[in-house]
Design a protein around this motif. Structure first.
Motif, PDB file in Angstrom:
ATOM      1  N   ARG A 173       0.840  -1.194   0.000  1.00 51.34           N
ATOM      2  CA  ARG A 173       0.000   0.000   0.000  1.00 51.34           C
ATOM      3  C   ARG A 173       0.883   1.256   0.000  1.00 51.34           C
ATOM      4  O   ARG A 173       0.592   2.229  -0.706  1.00 51.34           O
ATOM      5  CB  ARG A 173      -0.931   0.009   1.206  1.00 51.34           C
ATOM      6  CG  ARG A 173      -1.908   1.183   1.221  1.00 51.34           C
ATOM      7  CD  ARG A 173      -2.733   1.222   2.487  1.00 51.34           C
ATOM      8  NE  ARG A 173      -3.490   0.010   2.682  1.00 51.34           N
ATOM      9  CZ  ARG A 173      -3.278  -0.856   3.664  1.00 51.34           C
ATOM     10  NH1 ARG A 173      -2.315  -0.636   4.558  1.00 51.34           N
ATOM     11  NH2 ARG A 173      -4.015  -1.929   3.788  1.00 51.34           N
ATOM     12  N   TYR A 174       1.955   1.242   0.776  1.00 53.87           N
ATOM     13  CA  TYR A 174       2.872   2.376   0.805  1.00 53.87           C
ATOM     14  C   TYR A 174       3.452   2.633  -0.591  1.00 53.87           C
ATOM     15  O   TYR A 174       3.531   3.785  -1.040  1.00 53.87           O
ATOM     16  CB  TYR A 174       3.993   2.126   1.818  1.00 53.87           C
ATOM     17  CG  TYR A 174       5.012   3.245   1.875  1.00 53.87           C
ATOM     18  CD1 TYR A 174       4.864   4.286   2.785  1.00 53.87           C
ATOM     19  CD2 TYR A 174       6.115   3.265   1.021  1.00 53.87           C
ATOM     20  CE1 TYR A 174       5.777   5.316   2.833  1.00 53.87           C
ATOM     21  CE2 TYR A 174       7.022   4.303   1.063  1.00 53.87           C
ATOM     22  CZ  TYR A 174       6.855   5.320   1.975  1.00 53.87           C
ATOM     23  OH  TYR A 174       7.768   6.353   2.010  1.00 53.87           O
ATOM     24  N   ARG A 176       2.215   1.800  -3.493  1.00 54.71           N
ATOM     25  CA  ARG A 176       1.167   2.322  -4.370  1.00 54.71           C
ATOM     26  C   ARG A 176       0.967   3.815  -4.133  1.00 54.71           C
ATOM     27  O   ARG A 176       0.824   4.594  -5.081  1.00 54.71           O
ATOM     28  CB  ARG A 176      -0.149   1.571  -4.119  1.00 54.71           C
ATOM     29  CG  ARG A 176      -0.111   0.096  -4.462  1.00 54.71           C
ATOM     30  CD  ARG A 176      -0.242  -0.167  -5.940  1.00 54.71           C
ATOM     31  NE  ARG A 176      -1.574   0.115  -6.449  1.00 54.71           N
ATOM     32  CZ  ARG A 176      -1.960  -0.142  -7.692  1.00 54.71           C
ATOM     33  NH1 ARG A 176      -1.087  -0.680  -8.543  1.00 54.71           N
ATOM     34  NH2 ARG A 176      -3.176   0.134  -8.113  1.00 54.71           N
ATOM     35  N   GLN A 177       0.949   4.200  -2.868  1.00 55.10           N
ATOM     36  CA  GLN A 177       0.776   5.616  -2.551  1.00 55.10           C
ATOM     37  C   GLN A 177       1.978   6.436  -3.016  1.00 55.10           C
ATOM     38  O   GLN A 177       1.827   7.566  -3.481  1.00 55.10           O
ATOM     39  CB  GLN A 177       0.572   5.785  -1.041  1.00 55.10           C
ATOM     40  CG  GLN A 177      -0.744   5.221  -0.539  1.00 55.10           C
ATOM     41  CD  GLN A 177      -0.851   5.283   0.978  1.00 55.10           C
ATOM     42  OE1 GLN A 177       0.142   5.256   1.693  1.00 55.10           O
ATOM     43  NE2 GLN A 177      -2.069   5.339   1.483  1.00 55.10           N
ATOM     44  N   ASN A 180       1.594   7.411  -6.490  1.00 47.61           N
ATOM     45  CA  ASN A 180       0.387   8.168  -6.804  1.00 47.61           C
ATOM     46  C   ASN A 180       0.440   9.534  -6.143  1.00 47.61           C
ATOM     47  O   ASN A 180       1.415   9.898  -5.491  1.00 47.61           O
ATOM     48  CB  ASN A 180      -0.860   7.395  -6.346  1.00 47.61           C
ATOM     49  CG  ASN A 180      -1.081   6.137  -7.157  1.00 47.61           C
ATOM     50  OD1 ASN A 180      -0.932   6.147  -8.364  1.00 47.61           O
ATOM     51  ND2 ASN A 180      -1.435   5.047  -6.489  1.00 47.61           N
ATOM     52  N   ASP A 181      -0.629  10.275  -6.294  1.00 45.63           N
ATOM     53  CA  ASP A 181      -0.759  11.594  -5.693  1.00 45.63           C
ATOM     54  C   ASP A 181      -2.067  11.615  -4.911  1.00 45.63           C
ATOM     55  O   ASP A 181      -3.119  11.294  -5.480  1.00 45.63           O
ATOM     56  CB  ASP A 181      -0.742  12.668  -6.786  1.00 45.63           C
ATOM     57  CG  ASP A 181      -0.741  14.084  -6.240  1.00 45.63           C
ATOM     58  OD1 ASP A 181      -0.213  14.262  -5.122  1.00 45.63           O
ATOM     59  OD2 ASP A 181      -1.265  14.992  -6.914  1.00 45.63           O
ATOM     60  N   PRO A 184       2.394   9.326   0.442  1.00 47.16           N
ATOM     61  CA  PRO A 184       2.187   9.043   1.869  1.00 47.16           C
ATOM     62  C   PRO A 184       2.797  10.129   2.749  1.00 47.16           C
ATOM     63  O   PRO A 184       3.864  10.673   2.435  1.00 47.16           O
ATOM     64  CB  PRO A 184       2.882   7.691   2.070  1.00 47.16           C
ATOM     65  CG  PRO A 184       3.825   7.557   0.920  1.00 47.16           C
ATOM     66  CD  PRO A 184       3.186   8.269  -0.214  1.00 47.16           C
ATOM     67  N   MET A 253      -3.094   3.629   6.601  1.00 48.77           N
ATOM     68  CA  MET A 253      -3.100   4.305   5.305  1.00 48.77           C
ATOM     69  C   MET A 253      -1.956   5.303   5.153  1.00 48.77           C
ATOM     70  O   MET A 253      -1.919   6.078   4.206  1.00 48.77           O
ATOM     71  CB  MET A 253      -4.440   5.037   5.124  1.00 48.77           C
ATOM     72  CG  MET A 253      -5.646   4.105   5.081  1.00 48.77           C
ATOM     73  SD  MET A 253      -5.543   2.865   3.762  1.00 48.77           S
ATOM     74  CE  MET A 253      -5.549   3.908   2.322  1.00 48.77           C
ATOM     75  N   ASN A 254      -0.997   5.290   6.100  1.00 45.23           N
ATOM     76  CA  ASN A 254       0.182   6.167   6.033  1.00 45.23           C
ATOM     77  C   ASN A 254      -0.188   7.646   6.022  1.00 45.23           C
ATOM     78  O   ASN A 254       0.519   8.467   5.434  1.00 45.23           O
ATOM     79  CB  ASN A 254       1.022   5.836   4.795  1.00 45.23           C
ATOM     80  CG  ASN A 254       1.482   4.400   4.765  1.00 45.23           C
ATOM     81  OD1 ASN A 254       2.160   3.934   5.666  1.00 45.23           O
ATOM     82  ND2 ASN A 254       1.098   3.668   3.722  1.00 45.23           N
ATOM     83  N   GLU A 255      -1.307   7.980   6.677  1.00 50.52           N
ATOM     84  CA  GLU A 255      -1.738   9.368   6.735  1.00 50.52           C
ATOM     85  C   GLU A 255      -1.048  10.132   7.856  1.00 50.52           C
ATOM     86  O   GLU A 255      -0.975  11.358   7.821  1.00 50.52           O
ATOM     87  CB  GLU A 255      -3.252   9.438   6.911  1.00 50.52           C
ATOM     88  CG  GLU A 255      -4.024   8.908   5.699  1.00 50.52           C
ATOM     89  CD  GLU A 255      -5.523   8.882   5.924  1.00 50.52           C
ATOM     90  OE1 GLU A 255      -5.952   9.087   7.091  1.00 50.52           O
ATOM     91  OE2 GLU A 255      -6.260   8.664   4.944  1.00 50.52           O
TER      92      GLU A 255
END
Length: 377
Positions: A173-174, A176-177, A180-181, A184, A253-255
């Motif tokens: 998931r990290y 992928r983030q 993307n924009d 993380p 979600m690495n927020e």
């Protein structure tokens, strides 16, 4: 006794012959492909052509059945065969293997949850930044490389050519983030070998044979007692349960970072948009933590201002007044620390310059004015 160079050369010859036979190419070309700088192995040992071929023949889930191949370019049960009679084919498998080595393997087939099709797109986007050879990766190549590395490969659904690959969902998931924009905002799930791979890939693309080796760290994420306690509270059916569930989701979600302490939790909430109820729920949660762990370190807030000025004094000589301003927990006021260093008139004090925080927080006992810290009332 054979020298290491002789043994290495013999291994290259054996691999070249195996790859020549598998791809129905010529020996010279096969040898060139398997000795390419892109095939040397970055995060682990060089991938053996013999092992790759053997994987298709002996892997319990992928081996041919009744002479019919189970794996092809398009995936499990695919009918497309393989199109590897070129230099990029072997190099691409080696690059895919290095990409997969980024991730922590799962403990068994039952925990394999990442679709090979999703994972192959992640690998394309990451590796394609560095080398055109990996700008396109077939579903079958991804599955093949994962099986060759010994990762759990399982879970074909009816009619699907995709399999499930056993790697860390959080680390994937990290990645992928990262591609993307928005990117993380926290990095506790960042794969350990990512920095090394990002540094070495361009050098391999430029034809360099690497002398550096990556030493995989044995450390894992360590969760504090406070974080684990917050995780337990997420099962509560009240506003504290709702708040801690949102906190856990933000970690996954690495927020935001992991709260190792109540101070961290205050910092996290201050850095994101939140409702007044979220703040009140956090204070209630922190209060519950100190009720169960009274010996925990109290909270210190960040300084936002430091002023110091001279003072003429009151007849015994000049002195100074020092005033330090800190952010209060709710963020709408301040905590003031003041020191009057005047001969014959020395005073040190601290107080909440915030009506809300004054009613909800207090200074911890048995600490000096300069070493103050706070806990909920």
């Amino acid at each position: 006794m054979s020298s290491p160079n002789h043994q290495d050369n013999r291994a290259v010859q054996q691999d070249a012959r195996a790859w020549k036979a598998f791809t129905q190419s010529n020996y010279t070309a096969a040898r060139r492909w398997i000795t390419s700088p892109l095939s040397q192995g970055i995060l682990g040992p060089k991938l053996s052509a013999r092992h790759l071929v053997s994987t298709l023949e002996t892997h319990p889930g992928l081996a041919s059945k009744d002479g019919t191949p189970c794996l092809g370019n398009d995936g499990y049960g695919g009918s497309s065969g393989w199109n590897l009679n070129n230099e990029e084919g072997f190099a691409r498998l080696c690059l895919i293997a290095d990409f997969l080595r980024l991730f922590t393997p799962t403990s068994g087939d039952d925990n394999a949850k990442i679709s090979s099709y999703e994972l192959k797109h992640t690998a394309e986007r990451f590796l394609g930044q560095y080398c055109t050879e990996a700008a396109y990766i077939s579903n079958g190549e991804l599955i093949w490389a994962a099986a060759a590395l010994g990762l759990p490969v399982t879970g074909q659904s009816y009619g699907s050519k995709n399999l499930l690959i056993g790697i860390s969902e959080a680390e994937h998931r990290y990645m992928r983030q990262l591609l993307n924009d928005p990117a993380p905002r926290a990095h506790h799930h960042r794969p350990a070998g990512l920095d090394f791979l990002q540094e070495m890939l361009p050098r391999c693309v430029n034809g360099e044979i690497l002398s550096e080796q990556w030493d995989k760290p044995s450390t894992v994420i360590e969760y504090s007692a406070f974080h684990l306690w917050l995780t337990e509270q997420s099962r509560r059916n009240d506003r504290v349960g709702d708040f801690t569930s949102d906190y856990i989701a933000g970690v996954e979600m690495n927020e935001h970072k992991i709260a190792q302490s109540p101070s961290d939790l205050l910092e996290i909430l201050a850095g994101i948009s939140h409702s007044p109820d979220a703040y009140d729920s956090m204070v209630e949660a922190i209060s519950g933590w100190y009720a169960t762990s009274p010996d925990s370190e109290p909270i210190r807030r960040p300084m936002i201002e430091n002023e110091s000025g001279s003072h003429a004094g009151y007849g015994a000589g000049p002195g100074s007044i020092e005033r330090l301003v800190f952010r209060c927990p709710c963020g709408d006021g301040q905590i003031i620390e003041e020191h009057e260093n005047i001969p014959g008139f020395r005073e040190h004090d601290h107080w909440f310059d915030c009506a809300k925080c004054k009613g909800e927080w207090r200074f911890a006992e048995n600490r000096t004015v300069r070493d103050w810290a706070i806990i909920p009332r």
